[in-house]
Design a protein around this motif. Structure first.
Motif, PDB file in Angstrom:
ATOM      1  N   ILE A 181       6.785  -8.222   5.451  1.00  0.00           N
ATOM      2  CA  ILE A 181       5.397  -8.134   5.898  1.00  0.00           C
ATOM      3  C   ILE A 181       4.756  -9.519   5.831  1.00  0.00           C
ATOM      4  O   ILE A 181       4.607 -10.100   4.756  1.00  0.00           O
ATOM      5  N   ASP A 182       4.411 -10.021   6.981  1.00  0.00           N
ATOM      6  CA  ASP A 182       3.942 -11.402   7.105  1.00  0.00           C
ATOM      7  C   ASP A 182       2.414 -11.447   7.075  1.00  0.00           C
ATOM      8  O   ASP A 182       1.754 -11.293   8.087  1.00  0.00           O
ATOM      9  N   ASP A 183       1.845 -11.636   5.891  1.00  0.00           N
ATOM     10  CA  ASP A 183       0.391 -11.743   5.739  1.00  0.00           C
ATOM     11  C   ASP A 183       0.107 -12.692   4.569  1.00  0.00           C
ATOM     12  O   ASP A 183      -0.126 -12.275   3.441  1.00  0.00           O
ATOM     13  N   GLN A 184       0.143 -13.989   4.855  1.00  0.00           N
ATOM     14  CA  GLN A 184       0.018 -14.974   3.796  1.00  0.00           C
ATOM     15  C   GLN A 184      -1.383 -15.003   3.187  1.00  0.00           C
ATOM     16  O   GLN A 184      -1.557 -15.352   2.022  1.00  0.00           O
ATOM     17  N   ARG A 185      -2.382 -14.635   3.965  1.00  0.00           N
ATOM     18  CA  ARG A 185      -3.737 -14.546   3.412  1.00  0.00           C
ATOM     19  C   ARG A 185      -3.787 -13.499   2.295  1.00  0.00           C
ATOM     20  O   ARG A 185      -4.391 -13.714   1.240  1.00  0.00           O
ATOM     21  N   PHE A 186      -3.123 -12.377   2.533  1.00  0.00           N
ATOM     22  CA  PHE A 186      -3.099 -11.293   1.551  1.00  0.00           C
ATOM     23  C   PHE A 186      -2.342 -11.717   0.295  1.00  0.00           C
ATOM     24  O   PHE A 186      -2.753 -11.416  -0.826  1.00  0.00           O
ATOM     25  N   THR A 196      -5.180   5.723  -8.609  1.00  0.00           N
ATOM     26  CA  THR A 196      -4.586   4.457  -8.189  1.00  0.00           C
ATOM     27  C   THR A 196      -5.675   3.459  -7.809  1.00  0.00           C
ATOM     28  O   THR A 196      -6.772   3.831  -7.386  1.00  0.00           O
ATOM     29  N   ASN A 197      -5.374   2.188  -7.978  1.00  0.00           N
ATOM     30  CA  ASN A 197      -6.271   1.118  -7.530  1.00  0.00           C
ATOM     31  C   ASN A 197      -5.512   0.319  -6.481  1.00  0.00           C
ATOM     32  O   ASN A 197      -4.657  -0.500  -6.802  1.00  0.00           O
ATOM     33  N   GLY A 198      -5.811   0.636  -5.228  1.00  0.00           N
ATOM     34  CA  GLY A 198      -5.125  -0.036  -4.130  1.00  0.00           C
ATOM     35  C   GLY A 198      -6.029  -1.030  -3.428  1.00  0.00           C
ATOM     36  O   GLY A 198      -7.220  -1.140  -3.732  1.00  0.00           O
ATOM     37  N   PHE A 199      -5.456  -1.754  -2.493  1.00  0.00           N
ATOM     38  CA  PHE A 199      -6.227  -2.722  -1.714  1.00  0.00           C
ATOM     39  C   PHE A 199      -5.592  -2.827  -0.342  1.00  0.00           C
ATOM     40  O   PHE A 199      -4.366  -2.810  -0.211  1.00  0.00           O
ATOM     41  N   SER A 200      -6.425  -2.899   0.676  1.00  0.00           N
ATOM     42  CA  SER A 200      -5.911  -3.022   2.042  1.00  0.00           C
ATOM     43  C   SER A 200      -6.383  -4.338   2.646  1.00  0.00           C
ATOM     44  O   SER A 200      -7.488  -4.800   2.354  1.00  0.00           O
ATOM     45  N   SER A 201      -5.546  -4.898   3.471  1.00  0.00           N
ATOM     46  CA  SER A 201      -5.836  -6.186   4.102  1.00  0.00           C
ATOM     47  C   SER A 201      -5.687  -6.077   5.605  1.00  0.00           C
ATOM     48  O   SER A 201      -4.673  -5.576   6.104  1.00  0.00           O
TER      49      SER A 201
END
Length: 756
Positions: A84-89, A372-377
């Motif tokens: 998964i290519d998301d360097q900001r995340f 759960t404590n998740g995060f989406s980008s």
């Protein structure tokens, strides 16, 4: 289907559910057989363990972070695993979770089970094909790409009421296998079976199609009571200790206010005897709840009611148990050596006296067992997110790393390092950096490097993260689909005249990527994130989803979904004039939420503070978002469960945000242009008008329209399931902070002038 073999215990779980609000590391899932399995930490997942070791080798042999990233991408992708290519995340997670060596995110593999033997469909699986192509082992390794778990609770009982831990039942099974070596195997134990309750011998077929004879045994029943801790720990109830403690309470040997604080201590309570043989019996009517469940020991007679010193013991009052937590983390159990449960010290959070935290009883299926404590980008290319050229971002990262190494040795200042240790030309050559104008680039690099010493740490990193996304949409009318921007494509529409006063822009987002990760989890209460005067507070620290040292963690599992959406940016000028023109009515309606800062001890503080911080804008934009999702359902056939909202709301003067992105959710309908097509100028105006018209009436009116507070914590006004609420998965704010009157009220509604 008969449950007869180890592989029959495999459980199908959607990969998106594994990182959802109800499942993930540390959660207990109910299997189709009715038993309970605790999901292990990610370092027990074989594909994560493998990827971590590969990346470690790459890092050992390379110092250039860019090369490490690209080589890791090649290693993982070549073996069929999603990179998964998301360097900001990645940069955000490194800062948020203090994972300084995190390199990349990898997707959870999809492993479908066949119906015949409940084993993975591995023969034509893309990972198997990729492994075969690279010349690596591919036979018999399908389980390496599945998620591991362990039984929890560990207590099982048979039809006679004999209560033992799973290890004791397995020892009995081993003995039975030695007695019947031709027809019985160790892996037939799963799901757990009673070796003393043989049913019959029967013919069956193995995976090769050959006829075999197997012995069928009665399955065991798992208990459903556990102990949970506010710090995320999890413990089994020590039933032998409970029997002794309850007996001593009954006989007044223990004080009346003893709530079992020492229940988990063998030194202070201990089991009923040295060799407990527990028996669990239940009244057939179960009319008395826990009072109809009895427990006794056949070894020492405690709980049998045979005399006054051994009274009958039931589970009545068990909910009042509050044993001191011993910090157990069974989700980190070594599956090859399951006898030792990992643990840590457990104290009351924010208690200067280091008081010991107390646990409480819970049903395995209770909501408070797991949060759960998740995060989406949302994928935004780094050069756009940081508003800097890509070469400059790469260069400053390399330079910072070099400077840090020098600083650790000599505490050299940035100015001295730049003037005495840094050679610009060598730097460009050594790191293969080729700017268009070297003189301009050198000035940019110097300015960035020297000014970073004066950078003020961002208090609210979450707001900054959303601001980058909002700024991307707000400042660009379109985004060309070039290599660096692959994964994000959008364009402005020509606003209909009737909407120009209300919106700054509406965009069709033709392509987007959203990545979800699990950061940590809690029990008893969800982890709340509260922003007070710009300062971020968290109600708990949460338990990590990994068990190794954070410096040795190089990858995390994630789910990436592709979709499309519509972005709405409201006109701040219009919002400001609307507020000033209707301030009396707005204060009268929303004053109870906005006039005083919420009580720090109140429930739902996180939601209350968001409303308090964002003022009237929160109700306006959030209500509009729900109106649009519901209207897309009515007008276009989109169920709200197939849509999601991403709110951009802030009153921070430096990061003013007034927008919302409505996009397609994972695995949903309408990801092939259907949603984007609704953003055409003539269609979007019609949808908004119809949505506003539909918002005027509700089947619960006049109660809903005139409501002064409904929903959780009374945080909704004129908003209920009949008119405004959407699927829980679609809403970011738990369906709170809604009021349709803020949109359409004849006196103060924001859109009152464009209603049909």
């Amino acid at each position: 289907m008969k449950v007869l073999k180890q592989n029959q215990y495999n459980q199908g779980v959607g990969k998106y559910k594994l990182l959802s609000s109800t499942s993930g590391v540390g959660s207990i899932i109910t299997t189709k057989l009715g038993s309970y399995v605790l999901i292990s930490d990610i370092n027990k997942w074989r594909f994560i363990k493998w990827a971590n070791s590969k990346i470690e080798i790459v890092r050992t042999n390379n110092t250039d972070d860019r090369k490490v990233y690209e080589l890791s991408k090649s290693e993982i992708s070549n073996r069929g695993i999603e990179f998964i290519d998301d360097q900001r995340f990645i940069k955000f997670i490194k800062s948020e979770k203090k994972l300084e060596n995190l390199v990349c995110l990898i997707g959870i593999p999809h492993m479908a089970l066949n119906e015949s033997f409940n084993t993975p469909n591995w023969k034509n699986h893309p990972i198997r094909t990729a492994l075969e192509r690279t010349g690596e082992q591919f036979e018999g390794v399908s389980s390496h790409y599945m998620i591991n778990g362990t039984h929890f609770p560990k207590w099982f009982k048979n039809g006679k009421g004999d209560l033992k831990k799973i290890g004791e039942w397995f020892s009995l099974w081993e003995r039975e296998c030695r007695s019947h070596p031709q027809t019985l195997k160790l892996d037939y134990f799963a799901p757990p079976r009673d070796a003393g309750h043989f049913i019959r011998e029967m013919p069956s077929k193995n995976e090769d199609g050959n006829t075999i004879t197997i012995r069928e045994y009665k399955t065991l029943e798992q208990t459903n009571l556990i102990l949970i801790c506010p710090n995320g720990h999890l413990s089994d109830i020590p039933w032998a200790n409970y029997l002794r403690w309850k007996t001593e309470k009954y006989l007044r040997i223990r004080k009346d206010d003893d709530n079992g604080e020492d229940l988990l201590s063998n030194e202070k309570v201990g089991p009923c005897c040295s060799n407990p043989k527990l028996k669990w019996t239940e009244s057939k009517t179960k009319s008395e709840g826990y009072g109809s469940i009895y427990i006794e020991c056949n070894s020492c007679g405690l709980g049998s009611g045979s005399d006054k010193d051994k009274p009958k013991i039931n589970l009545e009052g068990i909910n009042s148990l509050e044993p001191h937590c011993i910090g157990q983390k069974p989700w980190e159990l070594d599956l090859d050596n399951p006898t030792i449960i990992p643990y840590e010290n457990c104290f009351i959070r924010n208690d200067n006296n280091n008081g010991r935290e107390k646990m409480r009883i819970a049903l395995v299926t209770a909501n408070n067992v797991y949060y759960t404590n998740g995060f989406s980008s949302l994928f935004i290319p780094m050069h756009i997110a940081e508003n800097k050229p890509k070469e400059l971002i790469d260069s400053i990262n390399i330079l910072e790393k070099k400077y840090t190494k020098h600083f650790e040795r000599t505490a050299i200042t940035r100015n001295d390092y730049w003037n005495t240790k840094f050679n610009f030309n060598d730097f460009l050559i050594d790191n293969d950096i080729n700017p268009e104008n070297e003189a301009v680039f050198k000035n940019q690099l110097e300015s960035e490097f020297l000014s970073s010493a004066n950078d003020i740490d961002i208090n609210d990193k979450h707001e900054e993260y959303r601001w980058q996304e909002y700024r991307c949409f707000s400042t660009h009318s379109s985004l060309p689909n070039i290599t660096e921007n692959k994964g994000l494509r959008f364009k402005d529409i020509v606003l209909p005249n009737e909407l120009t006063d209300f919106f700054k822009k509406i965009q069709q987002v033709e392509e987007l990527k959203v990545t979800n990760v699990q950061l940590d989890f809690t029990r008893v209460k969800p982890k709340e994130r509260i922003v007070v005067n710009g300062e971020v507070q968290e109600s708990s620290s949460g338990q990590n989803i990994f068990s190794i040292d954070s410096k040795e963690l190089y990858t995390l599992p994630a789910n990436e979904t592709l979709g499309e959406g519509l972005f709405f940016e409201f006109s701040n000028d219009k919002i400001n004039s609307w507020v000033s023109e209707n301030i009396g009515e707005l204060e009268n309606r929303f004053g109870k939420y906005l006039n005083a800062i919420p009580d720090s001890n109140s429930q739902g503080l996180s939601s209350k503070m968001k409303i308090y911080n964002n003022k009237y804008k929160h109700f306006l934009i959030h209500s509009f978002s729900h109106m649009m999702m519901r209207e897309l359902e009515f007008s276009c056939g989109y169920p709200t469960a197939s849509l999601k909202e991403r709110l951009y709301i802030s009153t921070n003067p430096e990061k003013q945000m007034s927008g919302v992105l409505i996009y397609t959710a994972e695995g949903s309908e309408g990801s092939m242009g259907g949603l984007v097509s609704q953003g055409e100028p003539e269609k979007i105006l019609e949808i908004i008008k119809k949505g506003l018209e539909r918002s005027i009436t509700c089947s619960s009116d006049p109660l809903c329209w005139e409501s002064e507070g409904q929903g959780i914590f009374d945080l909704n006004l004129s908003a209920c399931f009949s008119c405004s609420l959407v699927a829980e998965t679609a809403c970011e704010e738990m369906n709170l902070g809604l009021d349709r009157r803020v949109l359409v009220d004849e006196e103060f509604g924001y859109f009152k002038s464009i209603q049909t």
